[in-house]
Scaffold this motif. Structure first.
Motif, short mmCIF file in Angstrom:
data_model
loop_
_atom_site.label_atom_id
_atom_site.label_comp_id
_atom_site.label_asym_id
_atom_site.label_seq_id
_atom_site.Cartn_x
_atom_site.Cartn_y
_atom_site.Cartn_z
N TRP A 106 0.82 -1.22 0.00
CA TRP A 106 0.00 0.00 0.00
C TRP A 106 0.85 1.27 0.00
O TRP A 106 0.39 2.33 -0.44
CB TRP A 106 -0.94 -0.01 1.20
CG TRP A 106 -2.36 -0.32 0.82
CD1 TRP A 106 -3.08 -1.44 1.13
CD2 TRP A 106 -3.24 0.50 0.05
NE1 TRP A 106 -4.36 -1.37 0.62
CE2 TRP A 106 -4.47 -0.17 -0.05
CE3 TRP A 106 -3.12 1.75 -0.57
CZ2 TRP A 106 -5.56 0.35 -0.75
CZ3 TRP A 106 -4.20 2.27 -1.26
CH2 TRP A 106 -5.41 1.58 -1.35
N GLU A 107 2.06 1.20 0.51
CA GLU A 107 2.92 2.38 0.50
C GLU A 107 3.10 2.92 -0.92
O GLU A 107 3.21 4.14 -1.12
CB GLU A 107 4.28 2.04 1.11
CG GLU A 107 4.28 1.90 2.62
CD GLU A 107 3.65 0.59 3.11
OE1 GLU A 107 3.39 0.50 4.32
OE2 GLU A 107 3.42 -0.32 2.28
N ALA A 129 1.09 4.58 6.28
CA ALA A 129 0.97 4.05 7.64
C ALA A 129 0.23 5.02 8.55
O ALA A 129 -0.68 4.63 9.31
CB ALA A 129 2.34 3.72 8.21
N SER A 130 0.58 6.28 8.50
CA SER A 130 -0.08 7.26 9.37
C SER A 130 -1.50 7.53 8.90
O SER A 130 -2.41 7.75 9.72
CB SER A 130 0.73 8.55 9.43
OG SER A 130 0.89 9.12 8.15
N ALA A 181 -7.29 6.72 9.99
CA ALA A 181 -8.59 6.40 9.40
C ALA A 181 -9.32 5.30 10.16
O ALA A 181 -10.56 5.27 10.20
CB ALA A 181 -8.41 5.99 7.94
N VAL A 182 -8.59 4.38 10.77
CA VAL A 182 -9.20 3.27 11.50
C VAL A 182 -9.88 3.79 12.77
O VAL A 182 -9.38 4.69 13.44
CB VAL A 182 -8.14 2.21 11.85
CG1 VAL A 182 -8.68 1.18 12.84
CG2 VAL A 182 -7.65 1.51 10.59
N SER A 183 -11.04 3.22 13.07
CA SER A 183 -11.78 3.61 14.26
C SER A 183 -12.61 2.42 14.74
O SER A 183 -12.53 1.32 14.17
CB SER A 183 -12.72 4.78 13.95
OG SER A 183 -13.75 4.36 13.07
N ILE A 212 -11.17 -0.09 5.76
CA ILE A 212 -10.53 1.08 5.16
C ILE A 212 -9.75 0.68 3.91
O ILE A 212 -9.85 1.33 2.86
CB ILE A 212 -9.58 1.75 6.18
CG1 ILE A 212 -10.36 2.33 7.36
CG2 ILE A 212 -8.74 2.82 5.50
CD1 ILE A 212 -11.28 3.47 7.02
N GLN A 213 -9.00 -0.41 3.99
CA GLN A 213 -8.16 -0.83 2.87
C GLN A 213 -9.00 -1.19 1.64
O GLN A 213 -8.68 -0.76 0.52
CB GLN A 213 -7.27 -2.02 3.29
CG GLN A 213 -6.17 -1.63 4.26
CD GLN A 213 -5.38 -2.80 4.79
OE1 GLN A 213 -4.29 -2.63 5.32
NE2 GLN A 213 -5.93 -4.00 4.69
#
Length: 342
Positions: free
Chosen positions: A197-198, A241-242, A247-249, A257-258
């Motif tokens: 994903w990077e 990564a950040s 975004a995750v909750s 999210i992905q």
């Protein structure tokens, strides 16, 4: 005749997968073993660490007789919909016995959870994590998938055969983590080293920052205002990564999210998915003589695509998009090529 089926991602293929296919042959002795395999991207919205051709070839070498594809748009779903679409493909191939790995392999316990899910509505946009309370705390990730497999196998009249996972064998998740951390892995010469994903994130960030939020909201899996959260995170975070961490909750899991982000990159509208809500299709990725004979035995009119051009127009469009996106970071050609084992 017994046709056994397996639902797989092989991201990447490892010895646990080989153990599963070997055990099926030794215990059930099926006349044909059919594997339905995710194509470019996984259910968690991750790019495949091995090319489609590599995964298919390894599956055939490990004991599959027929490998059929589950397109990325159908793959990138919560566990319930991923299971449904994969089983629709296996049903089209006339598979009568669904086999799967399980941390418990306790048929009665798994069935009890299936019974409890009978009255739960299915929503492809929600995160599986939201429904975690429905499952026994002792269940592992493969058990949770197994429950959904059993749920839809029941609906389509398939028998099921859970197989106890060998916990001593390294998982695909651990393999990916160790590989990207710089630790050499078995068969890592087969890995697509840029599939992370990077590398995809700059494309995603540009799209999020330059697109009308209303257009983003028209895309599949973009629900409940998630587009606004993703835009805010992209404005602040320049690295994947950040961005992902922000975004995750409790509402949106990492996998949710992905896969939502990957669907945004593919630009698949809600309207297109609504028009094609099922996958009763055999997309041939690879086969040996037994698999070829099985295909020939299927009823006349069975939707079989041995070549890309034989797929329905909408699937050609979707898979072209996915293949081109994957190909931007691939060491090899991402074209769909049927692997034939003599």
């Amino acid at each position: 005749m017994l046709a056994a089926g397996v639902i797989a991602e092989f991201n990447p293929m490892h010895n646990g997968h080989r153990y599963l296919l070997k055990t099926i042959h030794e215990t059930l002795k099926p006349d044909v073993l059919v594997v339905v395999l995710s194509t470019w991207f996984s259910s968690r919205g991750l790019p495949s660490l091995e090319s489609l051709e590599t995964k298919t070839r390894l599956a055939l070498e490990a004991g599959a007789d027929l490998v059929i594809g589950l397109p990325s748009v159908y793959t990138m779903q919560s566990a319930d919909y991923f299971a449904l679409y994969a089983i629709e493909a296996l049903k089209t191939a006339q598979v009568s016995m669904l086999c799967f790995g399980s941390e418990t392999a306790d048929h009665a316990l798994l069935k009890q959870s299936v019974d409890q899910l009978e009255h739960v509505s299915v929503d492809p946009t929600t995160s599986q994590a939201r429904n975690a309370a429905q499952y026994d705390l002792a269940f592992g990730p493969n058990d949770i998938l197994a429950i959904q497999y059993m749920r839809y196998a029941r609906e389509f009249g398939m028998e099921v055969h859970p197989i106890l996972r060998d916990q001593s064998l390294k998982s695909a998740t651990k393999t990916r983590q160790d590989f990207f951390a710089g630790t050499k892995q078995e068969e890592d010469h087969l890995f697509e080293t840029n599939q992370c994903w990077e590398n995809y994130y700059p494309l995603l960030r540009y799209l999020l920052l330059e697109s009308d939020p209303k257009w983003l909201a028209s895309l599949f899996l973009v629900e409940e205002g998630i587009e606004n959260r993703l835009i805010r995170c992209a404005q602040v975070h320049s690295d994947w990564a950040s961005f992902l961490e922000a975004a995750v909750s409790k509402t949106y899991s990492k996998a949710r999210i992905q896969r939502t982000c990957m669907i945004i990159l593919l630009q698949i509208p809600k309207t297109e998915m609504k028009a094609h809500p099922s996958f009763f299709q055999i997309q041939v990725l690879g086969l040996n003589p037994k698999g070829q004979a099985w295909l020939k035995s299927l009823p006349v009119g069975t939707p079989i695509a041995n070549r890309f051009g034989q797929l329905p127009d909408y699937l050609q469009k979707w898979e072209n998009k996915a293949g081109r996106l994957y190909g931007m970071f691939s060491d090899t050609s991402p074209a769909w090529k049927v692997v034939v084992e003599k």
